[in-house]
Scaffold this motif. Sequence first.
Motif, PDB file in Angstrom:
ATOM      1  N   UNK A  86      46.399  16.125  32.764  1.00 49.81           N
ATOM      2  CA  UNK A  86      47.423  16.175  31.720  1.00 49.81           C
ATOM      3  C   UNK A  86      48.055  17.564  31.647  1.00 49.81           C
ATOM      4  N   UNK A  87      49.137  17.613  30.932  1.00 50.12           N
ATOM      5  CA  UNK A  87      49.837  18.886  30.758  1.00 50.12           C
ATOM      6  C   UNK A  87      48.957  19.910  30.052  1.00 50.12           C
ATOM      7  N   UNK A  88      48.190  19.457  29.064  1.00 53.14           N
ATOM      8  CA  UNK A  88      47.315  20.372  28.324  1.00 53.14           C
ATOM      9  C   UNK A  88      46.223  20.933  29.227  1.00 53.14           C
ATOM     10  N   UNK A  89      45.650  20.100  30.094  1.00 52.67           N
ATOM     11  CA  UNK A  89      44.628  20.565  31.024  1.00 52.67           C
ATOM     12  C   UNK A  89      45.185  21.560  32.020  1.00 52.67           C
ATOM     13  N   UNK A  90      46.379  21.261  32.546  1.00 60.69           N
ATOM     14  CA  UNK A  90      47.019  22.184  33.478  1.00 60.69           C
ATOM     15  C   UNK A  90      47.337  23.501  32.782  1.00 60.69           C
ATOM     16  N   UNK A  91      47.823  23.412  31.545  1.00 56.15           N
ATOM     17  CA  UNK A  91      48.138  24.624  30.794  1.00 56.15           C
ATOM     18  C   UNK A  91      46.885  25.445  30.526  1.00 56.15           C
ATOM     19  N   UNK A  92      45.769  24.780  30.237  1.00 57.41           N
ATOM     20  CA  UNK A  92      44.504  25.499  29.999  1.00 57.41           C
ATOM     21  C   UNK A  92      44.072  26.248  31.255  1.00 57.41           C
ATOM     22  N   UNK A  93      44.144  25.601  32.409  1.00 55.97           N
ATOM     23  CA  UNK A  93      43.778  26.247  33.663  1.00 55.97           C
ATOM     24  C   UNK A  93      44.724  27.396  33.988  1.00 55.97           C
ATOM     25  N   UNK A  94      46.009  27.181  33.787  1.00 57.74           N
ATOM     26  CA  UNK A  94      47.007  28.205  34.067  1.00 57.74           C
ATOM     27  C   UNK A  94      46.846  29.391  33.120  1.00 57.74           C
ATOM     28  N   UNK A  95      46.651  29.101  31.842  1.00 60.08           N
ATOM     29  CA  UNK A  95      46.540  30.161  30.840  1.00 60.08           C
ATOM     30  C   UNK A  95      45.288  31.002  31.057  1.00 60.08           C
ATOM     31  N   UNK A  96      44.156  30.359  31.326  1.00 56.79           N
ATOM     32  CA  UNK A  96      42.916  31.104  31.561  1.00 56.79           C
ATOM     33  C   UNK A  96      43.096  32.042  32.735  1.00 56.79           C
TER      34      UNK A  96
END
Length: 159
Positions: A107-117
């Motif tokens: 999902x977008x939220x999971x991708x954003x979490x990986x990208x943000x970290x």
Amino acid sequence: MLHDNSVTDTGVEDLCMALRWHPSIHTLWLGANLVSDTGAVHCATLCRRNPNLSDLNLANKWPRRTWSELEQSAHPRITLSGAIALAEQLAACCGLTALNLSEQRVSDKGAAALFKVNHDLYSIVSCTLVNTLDLEIKVFFLLDWPGRASCCRCGLEMD
């Protein structure tokens, strides 16, 4: 390499337990297997326990279009919770430098979490960073102006 060998979450758990302190493991390819969030959590735990692991491939292999909708919905996949488990280990400075989650449903939220970290670690801490994050075409990054990229779906920005 155990690519496309019908390995399930139980097999991933057993494998991760066996490799948790293995001194020479650096690559684990489990792509095209029947791995779900449970398997992703086991792999995330392995990343925490074994800092030698630098390349993790959990790419998915989706059924052919001839499969019914029920078969498609029952196919194991890594979703938001699996992505968050992996992102938490990245935040703890595990040794991963390459992570392949292509064709997973993070999902977008999971991708954003990986990208943000990964971006936060790059900005704040000097530990090993993921320099290859493969989510295939699930998230697109647009170059707004030189030196600044943003996610076109969630607006997360990176300098």
